[in-house]
Design an enzyme around this catalytic site. Structure first.
Site, PDB file in Angstrom:
ATOM      1  N   HIS A 228       0.830  -1.211   0.000  1.00  0.00           N
ATOM      2  CA  HIS A 228       0.000   0.000   0.000  1.00  0.00           C
ATOM      3  C   HIS A 228       0.862   1.259   0.000  1.00  0.00           C
ATOM      4  O   HIS A 228       0.578   2.216  -0.728  1.00  0.00           O
ATOM      5  CB  HIS A 228      -0.940   0.013   1.207  1.00  0.00           C
ATOM      6  CG  HIS A 228      -1.902  -1.126   1.235  1.00  0.00           C
ATOM      7  ND1 HIS A 228      -2.721  -1.375   2.315  1.00  0.00           N
ATOM      8  CD2 HIS A 228      -2.176  -2.093   0.321  1.00  0.00           C
ATOM      9  CE1 HIS A 228      -3.459  -2.442   2.057  1.00  0.00           C
ATOM     10  NE2 HIS A 228      -3.142  -2.895   0.862  1.00  0.00           N
TER      11      HIS A 228
ATOM     12  N   HIS B 225      -9.193  -2.068  -5.142  1.00  0.00           N
ATOM     13  CA  HIS B 225      -8.099  -2.328  -4.202  1.00  0.00           C
ATOM     14  C   HIS B 225      -7.069  -3.275  -4.810  1.00  0.00           C
ATOM     15  O   HIS B 225      -5.867  -3.141  -4.540  1.00  0.00           O
ATOM     16  CB  HIS B 225      -8.609  -2.907  -2.886  1.00  0.00           C
ATOM     17  CG  HIS B 225      -7.497  -3.100  -1.907  1.00  0.00           C
ATOM     18  ND1 HIS B 225      -6.979  -2.053  -1.176  1.00  0.00           N
ATOM     19  CD2 HIS B 225      -6.742  -4.196  -1.590  1.00  0.00           C
ATOM     20  CE1 HIS B 225      -5.968  -2.493  -0.442  1.00  0.00           C
ATOM     21  NE2 HIS B 225      -5.812  -3.791  -0.677  1.00  0.00           N
TER      22      HIS B 225
ATOM     23  N   ASP C 101      -3.030  -2.711  -5.053  1.00  0.00           N
ATOM     24  CA  ASP C 101      -2.002  -3.695  -4.714  1.00  0.00           C
ATOM     25  C   ASP C 101      -1.041  -3.926  -5.876  1.00  0.00           C
ATOM     26  O   ASP C 101       0.177  -4.003  -5.685  1.00  0.00           O
ATOM     27  CB  ASP C 101      -2.653  -5.030  -4.333  1.00  0.00           C
ATOM     28  CG  ASP C 101      -3.163  -5.064  -2.905  1.00  0.00           C
ATOM     29  OD1 ASP C 101      -2.797  -4.177  -2.110  1.00  0.00           O
ATOM     30  OD2 ASP C 101      -3.932  -5.992  -2.584  1.00  0.00           O
TER      31      ASP C 101
ATOM     32  N   HIS D  36      -0.495 -11.172  -5.125  1.00  0.00           N
ATOM     33  CA  HIS D  36       0.876 -10.734  -4.853  1.00  0.00           C
ATOM     34  C   HIS D  36       1.872 -11.742  -5.424  1.00  0.00           C
ATOM     35  O   HIS D  36       2.904 -11.360  -5.979  1.00  0.00           O
ATOM     36  CB  HIS D  36       1.104 -10.590  -3.348  1.00  0.00           C
ATOM     37  CG  HIS D  36       0.290  -9.510  -2.715  1.00  0.00           C
ATOM     38  ND1 HIS D  36       0.342  -8.193  -3.132  1.00  0.00           N
ATOM     39  CD2 HIS D  36      -0.594  -9.543  -1.691  1.00  0.00           C
ATOM     40  CE1 HIS D  36      -0.468  -7.474  -2.382  1.00  0.00           C
ATOM     41  NE2 HIS D  36      -1.052  -8.266  -1.513  1.00  0.00           N
TER      42      HIS D  36
END
EC number: 3.5.1.108
Length: 294
Positions: free
Chosen positions: A75, A232, A236, A259
């Site tokens: 973030h 969101h 990321d 991720h």
């Protein structure tokens, strides 16, 4: 166009998502060519924000080594990217960045307070020259050449609150602040309970995450955007790609990315020097790429 750092030191405090303990954070200016550096003041150890320093991507992006680590950096990295900051030192007294409100808007506010200082070395940008893709089952992430940096993200959950969402984001600082920065991390109540049983997620609450329980959102204020979930995921992805060391001029497309996949994509890209070019933004080349810093 030249590299930047922050104009002055700024400090903040927040809660760690996993340990639930207070964390002090300080952003400090760095000279040109330094990059983004995390410093664990409690250990006296520094880590450069680079793909080769990533050691875990299961719950968040984590950099470190056998001596220690810094977790949940995405973030903050996302906000740093949006503000076009090339060089900054992040001082933390714990093993994770504070979660703030679950989005990156708190970090944006810190960067606004710090201001931006231009340095005397040309900024660099990573231009995608050919497509690179990483797949895992039906999930994928891809970087492709483009005339305009775009993030096209699709998520699909077997849950009526989220369902299938798509968002196409045209990169600029203003667009980021208006469309992406306030989108919060999210999770399911059953997963939160499982994490806490493992002594993780102890700092998670309705103050810093959107929590879903079957067919309802537990946060009394509801969502900030009807498609806050996919926004969101874009936040990321921007943070994860920032580990490449400079702004990416390319088309990023994802279906159900993570991720892990973002990290594998950066590694796959760097393995093939013909897939990208690092361009120094001297005056003669800047006009071609100026839209990415609008």
């Amino acid at each position: 166009m030249n590299q930047t750092t922050i104009a002055k030191e700024v400090k903040g405090i927040g809660i760690g998502l996993h340990k639930g303990e207070p964390i002090s954070i300080k952003l400090e200016p760095l000279e040109a060519g330094s990059g983004i550096v995390f410093y664990r003041s409690d250990l006296g150890i520094s880590y450069e924000a680079k793909p080769e320093n990533v050691i875990d991507t299961q719950m968040a992006t984590v950099i470190g080594d056998h001596r220690g680590y810094v977790s949940t950096i995405e973030h903050l990295m996302s906000a740093i990217n949006a503000y076009g900051i090339d060089n900054v030192r992040i001082v933390l007294d714990a093993n994770e960045a504070p979660v703030m409100d679950g989005s990156s808007i708190g970090f944006c506010m810190m960067l606004e307070e710090a201001g931006i200082k231009e340095l005397d070395v040309a900024k660099k940008i990573l231009v995608i020259k050919k497509s690179v893709e990483v797949k895992e089952g039906n999930k994928f992430v891809r970087l492709s050449p483009t005339d305009m940096p775009i993030i096209n993200y699709t998520i699909e959950f077997d849950n009526p609150i989220i369902g299938k969402q798509n968002y196409c984001f045209e990169f600029s600082k203003q667009n980021y602040i208006e469309q992406i920065a306030r989108a919060r991390t999210f999770g399911f109540l059953k997963d939160v309970q499982a994490l806490r049983a493992m002594n993780l997620g102890l700092g998670g609450s309705l103050e810093n995450a959107v929590v879903i329980d079957d067919n309802r959102i537990l946060n009394p204020e509801g969502l900030r955007f009807k498609d806050e979930f996919v926004r969101h995921k874009i936040l990321d992805a921007i943070g994860d790609l920032t580990l490449l060391g400079c702004r990416v001029f390319g088309d990023y497309t994802s279906y159900a990315g993570s991720h892990k996949l973002n990290h594998l994509l950066t590694k796959e890209l760097l393995k093939d020097p013909s897939a990208y070019e690092v361009v120094s933004l001297e005056k003669s080349t800047y006009k071609v790429y100026e839209k990415v810093f609008a």
